[in-house]
Design a protein around this motif. Structure first.
Motif, PDB file in Angstrom:
ATOM      1  N   GLU A 182       0.835  -1.207   0.000  1.00  0.00           N
ATOM      2  CA  GLU A 182       0.000   0.000   0.000  1.00  0.00           C
ATOM      3  C   GLU A 182       0.865   1.250   0.000  1.00  0.00           C
ATOM      4  OE1 GLU A 182      -3.602   2.058   2.610  1.00  0.00           O
ATOM      5  OE2 GLU A 182      -2.850   0.073   3.144  1.00  0.00           O
ATOM      6  N   MET A 183       1.932   1.243   0.797  1.00  0.00           N
ATOM      7  CA  MET A 183       2.844   2.392   0.849  1.00  0.00           C
ATOM      8  C   MET A 183       3.529   2.605  -0.491  1.00  0.00           C
ATOM      9  SD  MET A 183       4.454   1.644   4.615  1.00  0.00           S
ATOM     10  CE  MET A 183       5.805   2.801   4.465  1.00  0.00           C
ATOM     11  N   VAL A 184       3.955   1.527  -1.132  1.00  0.00           N
ATOM     12  CA  VAL A 184       4.647   1.644  -2.421  1.00  0.00           C
ATOM     13  C   VAL A 184       3.711   2.235  -3.479  1.00  0.00           C
ATOM     14  CG1 VAL A 184       5.658   0.326  -4.323  1.00  0.00           C
ATOM     15  CG2 VAL A 184       6.317  -0.190  -1.969  1.00  0.00           C
ATOM     16  N   ILE A 185       2.458   1.769  -3.497  1.00  0.00           N
ATOM     17  CA  ILE A 185       1.491   2.302  -4.460  1.00  0.00           C
ATOM     18  C   ILE A 185       1.263   3.787  -4.222  1.00  0.00           C
ATOM     19  CG2 ILE A 185      -0.909   2.220  -5.221  1.00  0.00           C
ATOM     20  CD1 ILE A 185       0.688  -0.079  -6.267  1.00  0.00           C
ATOM     21  N   ARG A 186       1.150   4.179  -2.971  1.00  0.00           N
ATOM     22  CA  ARG A 186       0.920   5.597  -2.665  1.00  0.00           C
ATOM     23  C   ARG A 186       2.144   6.437  -3.020  1.00  0.00           C
ATOM     24  NH1 ARG A 186      -3.832   6.196  -0.306  1.00  0.00           N
ATOM     25  NH2 ARG A 186      -3.470   8.347   0.294  1.00  0.00           N
ATOM     26  N   ILE A 187       3.323   5.895  -2.813  1.00  0.00           N
ATOM     27  CA  ILE A 187       4.552   6.600  -3.197  1.00  0.00           C
ATOM     28  C   ILE A 187       4.554   6.857  -4.699  1.00  0.00           C
ATOM     29  CG2 ILE A 187       7.045   6.277  -3.496  1.00  0.00           C
ATOM     30  CD1 ILE A 187       7.073   5.020  -0.688  1.00  0.00           C
ATOM     31  N   ILE A 188       4.141   5.867  -5.489  1.00  0.00           N
ATOM     32  CA  ILE A 188       4.053   6.043  -6.946  1.00  0.00           C
ATOM     33  C   ILE A 188       3.095   7.188  -7.273  1.00  0.00           C
ATOM     34  CG2 ILE A 188       3.265   4.975  -9.099  1.00  0.00           C
ATOM     35  CD1 ILE A 188       4.225   2.281  -7.929  1.00  0.00           C
ATOM     36  N   GLY A 189       1.954   7.226  -6.572  1.00  0.00           N
ATOM     37  CA  GLY A 189       0.993   8.312  -6.787  1.00  0.00           C
ATOM     38  C   GLY A 189       1.582   9.670  -6.467  1.00  0.00           C
ATOM     39  N   TYR A 190       2.323   9.763  -5.385  1.00  0.00           N
ATOM     40  CA  TYR A 190       2.907  11.052  -4.993  1.00  0.00           C
ATOM     41  C   TYR A 190       4.029  11.471  -5.933  1.00  0.00           C
ATOM     42  CZ  TYR A 190       0.188  10.437  -0.759  1.00  0.00           C
ATOM     43  OH  TYR A 190      -0.854  10.258   0.116  1.00  0.00           O
ATOM     44  N   ILE A 191       4.767  10.505  -6.471  1.00  0.00           N
ATOM     45  CA  ILE A 191       5.792  10.841  -7.467  1.00  0.00           C
ATOM     46  C   ILE A 191       5.131  11.435  -8.711  1.00  0.00           C
ATOM     47  CG2 ILE A 191       7.503   9.853  -9.051  1.00  0.00           C
ATOM     48  CD1 ILE A 191       8.273   7.902  -6.819  1.00  0.00           C
ATOM     49  N   LEU A 192       3.995  10.869  -9.104  1.00  0.00           N
ATOM     50  CA  LEU A 192       3.258  11.426 -10.239  1.00  0.00           C
ATOM     51  C   LEU A 192       2.761  12.843  -9.946  1.00  0.00           C
ATOM     52  CD1 LEU A 192       1.150   8.304 -11.323  1.00  0.00           C
ATOM     53  CD2 LEU A 192       3.126   9.272 -12.508  1.00  0.00           C
ATOM     54  N   LEU A 193       2.397  13.091  -8.686  1.00  0.00           N
ATOM     55  CA  LEU A 193       1.913  14.427  -8.318  1.00  0.00           C
ATOM     56  C   LEU A 193       3.022  15.474  -8.364  1.00  0.00           C
ATOM     57  CD1 LEU A 193      -0.582  13.817  -5.354  1.00  0.00           C
ATOM     58  CD2 LEU A 193      -1.075  14.229  -7.764  1.00  0.00           C
ATOM     59  N   LEU A 194       4.282  15.032  -8.310  1.00  0.00           N
ATOM     60  CA  LEU A 194       5.388  15.981  -8.441  1.00  0.00           C
ATOM     61  C   LEU A 194       5.325  16.718  -9.779  1.00  0.00           C
ATOM     62  CD1 LEU A 194       8.371  13.918  -6.968  1.00  0.00           C
ATOM     63  CD2 LEU A 194       7.235  15.893  -5.917  1.00  0.00           C
ATOM     64  N   TYR A 195       4.760  16.056 -10.800  1.00  0.00           N
ATOM     65  CA  TYR A 195       4.596  16.721 -12.095  1.00  0.00           C
ATOM     66  C   TYR A 195       3.684  17.932 -11.957  1.00  0.00           C
ATOM     67  CZ  TYR A 195       2.730  17.806 -16.688  1.00  0.00           C
ATOM     68  OH  TYR A 195       2.321  18.483 -17.801  1.00  0.00           O
ATOM     69  N   PHE A 196       2.654  17.800 -11.122  1.00  0.00           N
ATOM     70  CA  PHE A 196       1.739  18.923 -10.943  1.00  0.00           C
ATOM     71  C   PHE A 196       2.444  20.107 -10.288  1.00  0.00           C
ATOM     72  CE2 PHE A 196      -1.867  15.607 -10.630  1.00  0.00           C
ATOM     73  CZ  PHE A 196      -1.969  15.579 -12.013  1.00  0.00           C
ATOM     74  N   LEU A 197       3.391  19.811  -9.376  1.00  0.00           N
ATOM     75  CA  LEU A 197       4.169  20.900  -8.783  1.00  0.00           C
ATOM     76  C   LEU A 197       4.974  21.618  -9.861  1.00  0.00           C
ATOM     77  CD1 LEU A 197       5.611  19.489  -5.421  1.00  0.00           C
ATOM     78  CD2 LEU A 197       3.675  21.020  -5.761  1.00  0.00           C
ATOM     79  N   TYR A 198       5.568  20.855 -10.759  1.00  0.00           N
ATOM     80  CA  TYR A 198       6.325  21.450 -11.864  1.00  0.00           C
ATOM     81  C   TYR A 198       5.395  22.264 -12.760  1.00  0.00           C
ATOM     82  CZ  TYR A 198       8.764  21.726 -16.336  1.00  0.00           C
ATOM     83  OH  TYR A 198       9.309  22.170 -17.519  1.00  0.00           O
TER      84      TYR A 198
END
Length: 231
Positions: free
Chosen positions: A81-97
């Motif tokens: 579950e943590m790994v899946i959520r980490i993947i989601g948050y890495i994708l959200l880094l694009y939104f910060l950019y």
């Protein structure tokens, strides 16, 4: 009542139903309401978005999968579950950019950022120090998980204070709820198991997803006022 308002009402009803199912110990309510809730949020995005984007769908699906995995915790471990959520948050880094604009802060902005960042930094280190030993082999994954949330929330706050647009506000609120829910997830799993924490998380996760959808469907608009420049 148009389709958007109907979907909002349905989402609110399903959140309440999910909480009641957990509190009253009625598994069938959770079994039915959780997937229905995520499907309703997905339909809300599709209905409200003028242009459905593949990245948005992928991000939503990642968080949907993560939450559905938590409902079958007897089969899926918290590590997955943590790994899946980490993947989601890495994708959200694009939104910060994507959100980034040149930072222009007045003294009020700097004071707000320093106070908020200092408080969140204290919470970050206290939480990690409490769960670090119980996490054992998951120590590094847990730290990276919390660190991603830390970066996303702090930078999201920086963007909102800098821009003060509705779009940046939705992203900040989404990250605030994601951070709250995931800190609760780790504390509940590794330090203090509590039904009260689980109930709070049942509310925070769908709110985070709704705010994230609102971010995705809101047009960018610069709204920052200069009225506080003299602060």
């Amino acid at each position: 009542m148009n389709g958007g308002k109907l979907l909002k009402f349905l989402i609110s009803f399903l959140i309440v139903l999910q909480v009641l199912g957990f509190v009253l110990r009625i598994p069938i309510l959770n079994t039915c309401s959780e997937p229905s809730l995520f499907v309703s949020i997905a339909f809300y995005y599709i209905w409200s978005s003028k242009k459905v984007k593949a990245l948005h769908i992928i991000v939503l699906c990642v968080f949907f999968v993560s939450e559905l995995m938590s409902s079958i915790s007897d089969v899926i471990s918290v590590k997955h579950e943590m790994v899946i959520r980490i993947i989601g948050y890495i994708l959200l880094l694009y939104f910060l950019y994507y959100n980034h604009k040149s930072f222009k802060y007045n003294r009020r902005d700097v004071f707000t950022l320093v106070m908020g960042s200092s408080l969140y930094t204290v919470i970050f280190f206290i939480t990690y120090s409490v769960i670090r030993e119980p996490m054992g082999d998951l120590n590094l994954i847990g730290f990276f998980h919390l660190l991603l949330l830390y970066v996303l929330l702090i930078v999201g706050a920086m963007h909102y204070i800098n821009i003060r647009s509705e779009k940046s506000l939705w992203f900040f609120l989404a990250m605030l709820n994601f951070a709250f829910s995931d800190f609760i997830l780790l504390i509940d799993e590794f330090y203090l198991e509590s039904d009260e924490l689980k109930v709070i998380r049942l509310i925070c996760v769908p709110l985070a997803l709704i705010f994230l959808v609102n971010y995705m469907i809101t047009k960018y608009m610069y709204l920052k006022s200069e009225e506080f420049e003299g602060f």
